[in-house]
Design a protein around this motif. Sequence first.
Motif: not given
Length: 275
Positions: A98, A108-109, A111, A151-154, A156, A165, A179, A196
Amino acid sequence: MKWIPISVVILTFIFIAIALGPSLTPFDAYNSYWDGYSTAASICLKPVYALPSNLSGITSIFITPETNLSRSLISSLLNYVVSGGRLVVIDGNVEASNQLLSELGVGSRFTNLMIRDPILNVINEEFPLAFVVSNPLISMNQGVLALDNATVIDIGDPNAVVIAETSRFSIAGNLTGSFPVIVAISIGRGYVILISSPGMLMNSLINEANNEAFLRELCSNGSAVYFEGALIENPQGIAKAWLLTAYAYASTYPVNYLLILAPVILMIVVLLIKR
């Protein structure tokens, strides 16, 4: 003092042996065990410890950030993307990954929300399946990917494109899917692609589902490199980096010719001294 040259030879031999020995570092292109990337490297990823000064001939750069990168390196990567390159960021360490995304201007990040899927998985629910969705970035608009530690990608970024997904049966914390696990963000004329799940390219999973075919798509059937310098530092990795850097330097012109002529020059000097 005759022992000094012998000691130097022994130490040099030990240094080379350590550098060329099998790697135990996860996600290392020289690691041939289950958690390594040696198979991915044999498919299309060329491991490098230093990026070439000219990146115009490289179609994709893969990186798994486990340590913070230098400003000069990040600047080179950003210029590469803006100029039309494809930077694939694999989440090896959420903080370091990140930090790189922030420096690149990506909103985007990654998580810490681990994904499991009790219905659609490979092996068990900790290895969820992901599905490639229609996107303008790669020609593979359908396919199944086997994941591990995904992991889930947030998301942004308003211009983000979801490439893959998980299923609607997947679970992350108190949430249920789908996700995003692979996302692309355009910057300039190029893209930053977020993955991720570092496990999908490991030796143990690269041959599952359509993982290998997807990797070839990301390599864009061209010259793709894997930047080893972003992995966590260890004595073996440092030794290998020094050795490969020295080899690369010794292979460039005119150093390579000078090294070939060195024995001849040394022999001439010895003969002149004897005279």
